[in-house]
Design an enzyme around this catalytic site. Structure first.
Site, PDB file in Angstrom:
ATOM      1  N   LYS A  54      35.702  53.749  41.827  1.00 49.54           N
ATOM      2  CA  LYS A  54      35.593  54.799  42.835  1.00 49.54           C
ATOM      3  C   LYS A  54      36.878  54.958  43.634  1.00 49.54           C
ATOM      4  O   LYS A  54      36.928  55.731  44.591  1.00 49.54           O
ATOM      5  CB  LYS A  54      34.437  54.487  43.791  1.00 49.54           C
TER       6      LYS A  54
ATOM      7  N   ARG B 238      37.592  34.756  26.095  1.00 49.79           N
ATOM      8  CA  ARG B 238      37.808  33.328  26.231  1.00 49.79           C
ATOM      9  C   ARG B 238      38.089  32.910  27.661  1.00 49.79           C
ATOM     10  O   ARG B 238      37.469  31.982  28.183  1.00 49.79           O
ATOM     11  CB  ARG B 238      38.969  32.884  25.327  1.00 49.79           C
ATOM     12  N   THR B 239      39.043  33.570  28.304  1.00 47.72           N
ATOM     13  CA  THR B 239      39.460  33.134  29.637  1.00 47.72           C
ATOM     14  C   THR B 239      38.338  33.282  30.641  1.00 47.72           C
ATOM     15  O   THR B 239      38.037  32.350  31.398  1.00 47.72           O
ATOM     16  CB  THR B 239      40.694  33.934  30.089  1.00 47.72           C
TER      17      THR B 239
ATOM     18  N   ARG C  46      42.506  38.596  36.775  1.00 50.84           N
ATOM     19  CA  ARG C  46      43.356  39.104  35.699  1.00 50.84           C
ATOM     20  C   ARG C  46      43.656  40.559  36.023  1.00 50.84           C
ATOM     21  O   ARG C  46      42.757  41.329  36.342  1.00 50.84           O
ATOM     22  CB  ARG C  46      42.681  38.993  34.334  1.00 50.84           C
TER      23      ARG C  46
ATOM     24  N   HIS D 283      50.550  33.635  32.253  1.00 54.27           N
ATOM     25  CA  HIS D 283      49.161  33.271  31.971  1.00 54.27           C
ATOM     26  C   HIS D 283      49.109  31.741  32.041  1.00 54.27           C
ATOM     27  O   HIS D 283      49.035  31.057  31.026  1.00 54.27           O
ATOM     28  CB  HIS D 283      48.747  33.777  30.589  1.00 54.27           C
TER      29      HIS D 283
END
Length: 313
Positions: free
Chosen positions: A86, A58-59, A108, A136
């Protein structure tokens, strides 16, 4: 008023006036989404990069759509297929994105504070799309927008946040935002899922649903993070559902016109019963729609500040 923040890292650092500005700006943005052609040239020539170290549907998608609806160019960095695998550090990734002249970086990360570090390293605007169990902010903003849309305002409403408070960044951002906007916030859940000294954030704490949900205007149900079950924080999923899962019986304790929210993804039948999730009190799908509008508003306010005085028509 103009939005003067360079970054949006959390609601703890925003004023009530700034929160109101974001919510007000989201209203015309939502109107753009109803058009046959969902596109305006407002941010044409600007670039938006999503940098997600954790999974998201969703975000991430709503941020990308929000940028595209406003005419910006978007790019998505998938950590599993990037140089992070890496061994590249967040700081080196930040320098790389800075060298590409990104205007906005949406991040995020599993580590609390990662967006704040990123904001110190880059001149681009940074938006926190979730950092650990910290905040959030855009989820809380869309929750508040949905409540305001359905209830006509936030001042004086009784809002219960139900579930795993301790591990929820959604809960923290909602607490910061709702209390600033004059709502009375309750947190409801088992003691093992309640952070210590949570009452110092200006909320009422309840461990029994009968008391916690009594006469509330809004119930925001949190996702049960099933991975926490391995730590023995509650006896079983079944017992949690019996004690704290929102069903029709528990819903009766709230006001007759109670609004039910959930940030998603939903563990159907665990933290919320299907008949409540799909019932007339729930606005879960509308939250998703409003999430795009709120994120459009944020991108507009961050990138067009000082350039335009009117929201695009």
């Amino acid at each position: 008023m103009k939005f003067k923040q360079k970054d949006v890292l959390g609601l703890e650092g925003l004023s009530p006036q700034e929160i109101n500005l974001i919510l007000d700006t989201a209203e015309p943005m939502k109107e753009i989404m109803t058009r046959d052609i969902k596109k305006v040239p407002t941010l044409r020539g600007h670039s938006v990069i999503t940098l997600f170290y954790e999974p998201s549907t969703r975000t991430r998608t709503s941020f990308e759509l929000a940028a595209k609806y406003l005419g910006a160019d978007t790019s998505s960095v998938t950590v599993a297929a990037s140089s992070v695998k890496k061994g590249e550090s967040l700081r080196d990734t930040a320098r790389t994105l800075e060298a590409m002249a990104a205007d906005v970086i949406i991040i995020r990360h599993s580590a609390a504070g990662a967006p704040h570090q990123l904001a110190r390293w880059v001149s681009a605007r940074v938006i926190n799309a979730g950092d650990g169990a910290h905040e959030h902010p855009t989820q809380a903003l869309l929750d508040m927008y949905t409540i305001r849309e359905k209830k006509g305002g936030l001042q004086g409403l009784k809002v219960a946040i139900l579930g795993d408070i301790s591990h929820s960044r959604v809960a923290r951002s909602n607490i910061w935002g709702l209390t600033k906007m004059g709502a009375q916030v309750r947190v409801v859940g088992p003691t093992t899922l309640m952070p210590p000294e949570i009452d110092k954030l200006g909320v009422e704490v309840y461990h029994h649903w009968e008391e916690g949900l009594r006469d509330v205007d809004v119930i925001n149900v949190l996702r049960i993070q099933l991975e926490r079950q391995k730590k023995g924080l509650f006896p079983s999923i079944r017992e949690y559902t019996q004690l704290y899962g929102l069903d029709q019986k528990k819903l009766q304790a709230a006001k007759s016109d109670v609004l039910v929210l959930h940030p998603g993804p939903v563990n159907r039948g665990i933290e919320i019963s299907p008949d409540v999730q799909d019932g007339p009190h729930a606005a879960i799908n509308e939250q998703v729609t409003n999430g795009v509008a709120v994120r459009m508003a944020l991108l507009y306010l961050l990138m067009a500040r000082g350039e335009q005085d009117e929201v695009p028509a």
